[in-house]
Design a protein around this motif. Structure first.
Motif, PDB file in Angstrom:
ATOM      1  N   ILE A  24       0.844  -1.203   0.000  1.00 19.43           N
ATOM      2  CA  ILE A  24       0.000   0.000   0.000  1.00 19.43           C
ATOM      3  C   ILE A  24       0.875   1.246   0.000  1.00 19.43           C
ATOM      4  CG2 ILE A  24      -1.715   1.305   1.312  1.00 19.43           C
ATOM      5  CD1 ILE A  24      -2.772  -1.377   2.377  1.00 19.43           C
ATOM      6  N   VAL A  25       1.949   1.214   0.828  1.00 19.80           N
ATOM      7  CA  VAL A  25       2.899   2.338   0.881  1.00 19.80           C
ATOM      8  C   VAL A  25       3.511   2.560  -0.500  1.00 19.80           C
ATOM      9  CG1 VAL A  25       5.146   3.099   1.781  1.00 19.80           C
ATOM     10  CG2 VAL A  25       3.446   2.118   3.330  1.00 19.80           C
ATOM     11  N   PHE A  26       3.896   1.466  -1.159  1.00 18.31           N
ATOM     12  CA  PHE A  26       4.491   1.564  -2.502  1.00 18.31           C
ATOM     13  C   PHE A  26       3.545   2.263  -3.480  1.00 18.31           C
ATOM     14  CE2 PHE A  26       4.652  -0.308  -6.778  1.00 18.31           C
ATOM     15  CZ  PHE A  26       5.925   0.086  -7.165  1.00 18.31           C
ATOM     16  N   LEU A  30       4.166   6.063  -4.791  1.00 21.07           N
ATOM     17  CA  LEU A  30       4.399   6.182  -6.232  1.00 21.07           C
ATOM     18  C   LEU A  30       3.425   7.177  -6.862  1.00 21.07           C
ATOM     19  CD1 LEU A  30       6.008   5.182  -8.687  1.00 21.07           C
ATOM     20  CD2 LEU A  30       4.297   3.361  -8.961  1.00 21.07           C
ATOM     21  N   ILE A  31       2.171   7.120  -6.446  1.00 19.55           N
ATOM     22  CA  ILE A  31       1.150   8.046  -6.968  1.00 19.55           C
ATOM     23  C   ILE A  31       1.508   9.488  -6.597  1.00 19.55           C
ATOM     24  CG2 ILE A  31      -1.255   8.801  -6.739  1.00 19.55           C
ATOM     25  CD1 ILE A  31      -2.001   5.825  -6.433  1.00 19.55           C
ATOM     26  N   PHE A  32       1.847   9.694  -5.322  1.00 17.60           N
ATOM     27  CA  PHE A  32       2.179  11.041  -4.859  1.00 17.60           C
ATOM     28  C   PHE A  32       3.440  11.570  -5.543  1.00 17.60           C
ATOM     29  CE2 PHE A  32      -0.952  10.489  -1.574  1.00 17.60           C
ATOM     30  CZ  PHE A  32      -1.272  11.771  -1.163  1.00 17.60           C
ATOM     31  N   ILE A  80       9.866   4.454  -2.072  1.00 18.97           N
ATOM     32  CA  ILE A  80       9.189   3.599  -3.051  1.00 18.97           C
ATOM     33  C   ILE A  80       9.972   2.307  -3.281  1.00 18.97           C
ATOM     34  CG2 ILE A  80       8.494   3.433  -5.485  1.00 18.97           C
ATOM     35  CD1 ILE A  80       8.031   6.541  -5.319  1.00 18.97           C
ATOM     36  N   MET A  81      11.271   2.430  -3.441  1.00 18.12           N
ATOM     37  CA  MET A  81      12.123   1.267  -3.701  1.00 18.12           C
ATOM     38  C   MET A  81      12.158   0.321  -2.499  1.00 18.12           C
ATOM     39  SD  MET A  81      16.120   1.248  -4.878  1.00 18.12           S
ATOM     40  CE  MET A  81      16.676   1.963  -3.316  1.00 18.12           C
ATOM     41  N   ASP A  82      12.284   0.888  -1.300  1.00 18.11           N
ATOM     42  CA  ASP A  82      12.362   0.063  -0.092  1.00 18.11           C
ATOM     43  C   ASP A  82      11.054  -0.653   0.219  1.00 18.11           C
ATOM     44  OD1 ASP A  82      14.978   0.729   0.253  1.00 18.11           O
ATOM     45  OD2 ASP A  82      14.637   2.200   1.848  1.00 18.11           O
ATOM     46  N   ALA A  83       9.923  -0.080  -0.241  1.00 20.63           N
ATOM     47  CA  ALA A  83       8.625  -0.699   0.023  1.00 20.63           C
ATOM     48  C   ALA A  83       8.466  -2.053  -0.665  1.00 20.63           C
ATOM     49  CB  ALA A  83       7.497   0.240  -0.409  1.00 20.63           C
TER      50      ALA A  83
END
Length: 309
Positions: A24-26, A30-32, A80-83
């Motif tokens: 969900i965080v990813f 990503l959207i933001f 984003i990458m770590d998610a």
């Protein structure tokens, strides 16, 4: 960047360790981030190529949008990458670079917001001298000064970070590197460095916010002498700027003016001013600014017309 610490890399724990929540965080991050890049790029290109947006206000807005883009880029791609990564490892040098970029572009944003307030003050309180005071050369000098001061500020922050010795745990309970979470891992008494941090970043954020609020109070007070139409236009512009100032400064003040204590909400507060606010700024400036919207429409209509010929 050389260092002689025993710890050569850190593990970022991120916003959550729950695999489902990480997805969900990813998606949300990503959207933001995509929205921030597209929105600010649209403003940058519109101001760059529009003939109607040549005033100092839009010159400063250009730099604000650029700083916004760089500011969120200093943290969002890593989040984003770590998610979606099994190993959330960041090297010591990358961590220090993130501290530097976070404070550098954050300081640029603060100083550009101050310059925008100065521009509005001169435009509303000294309209007859506006073009004399806010000449192009003056605006360029002011923006160069803002970038230089921001560089000095970020150098002072990285100097504090480089003083910290790391010889034990290397797990950062955050999604990015900043001085507060790093202080918890240092194998030394960090009281003095924390005082320096509050005296530097905390005082910088708080004093800038107070200065901006005072300036806008003076501006709003002076509007009573203007015509109804002029008052309405100036009020709309000032309301936009005040909204941006509050959204950015309140979370910053919450984080940087406290002693060396961490709260559960710290990561979400940091997330708000590093990722959410840069996403909202383009929306605030375009939705509430008729000149920017009209300039965008003209540029797109010219582009579409040229492509169909």
């Amino acid at each position: 960047m050389q260092q002689n610490k025993s710890v050569t890399e850190f593990i970022l724990l991120g916003l959550t360790q729950d695999p489902k929540k990480q997805k969900i965080v990813f998606i949300i991050a990503l959207i933001f981030y995509t929205g921030t890049i597209m929105g600010n790029l649209l403003i940058i290109l519109t101001i760059k190529f529009s003939r109607t947006l040549g005033s100092p206000m839009y010159f400063f807005l250009f730099h604000l949008s650029f700083a916004d883009t760089c500011f969120t880029t200093s943290t969002a791609p890593r989040l984003i990458m770590d998610a979606i990564s099994a190993k959330k490892i960041i090297s010591y040098n990358e961590c220090m670079m993130q501290v530097f970029s976070l404070h550098f572009f954050g300081a640029v944003e603060i100083l550009v917001l101050i310059l925008m307030a100065v521009d509005r003050y001169v435009a509303i309180c000294k309209p007859l001298r506006y073009h004399t005071i806010m000449k192009r050369q003056v605006c360029i000098i002011l923006i160069i000064f803002a970038w230089i001061v921001s560089f000095i500020h970020s150098i002072s922050q990285i100097a504090l970070a480089l003083k910290l010795p790391f010889c034990g745990p290397n797990m950062i309970d955050h999604y990015c590197c900043d001085l507060q979470p790093l202080l918890k891992l240092a194998c030394m008494d960090t009281y003095v460095i924390n005082v320096q941090l509050v005296a530097n970043s905390g005082a910088f954020c708080l004093s800038s916010f107070v200065l901006l609020m005072i300036s806008y109070c003076i501006i709003l007070h002076s509007l009573r002498n203007h015509s109804a139409e002029g008052r309405k236009k100036a009020l709309s512009t000032c309301t936009t700027h005040i909204t941006v100032v509050i959204l950015f400064f309140v979370p910053c003040i919450f984080i940087y003016t406290r002693p060396a204590t961490t709260l559960p909400m710290d990561k979400m507060v940091t997330l708000f001013y590093t990722i959410v606010t840069p996403f909202l700024n383009p929306l605030i400036y375009t939705l509430r600014n008729a000149e920017v919207k009209n300039a965008m429409r003209k540029l797109w209509s010219i582009k579409i017309t040229s492509e169909t010929k």
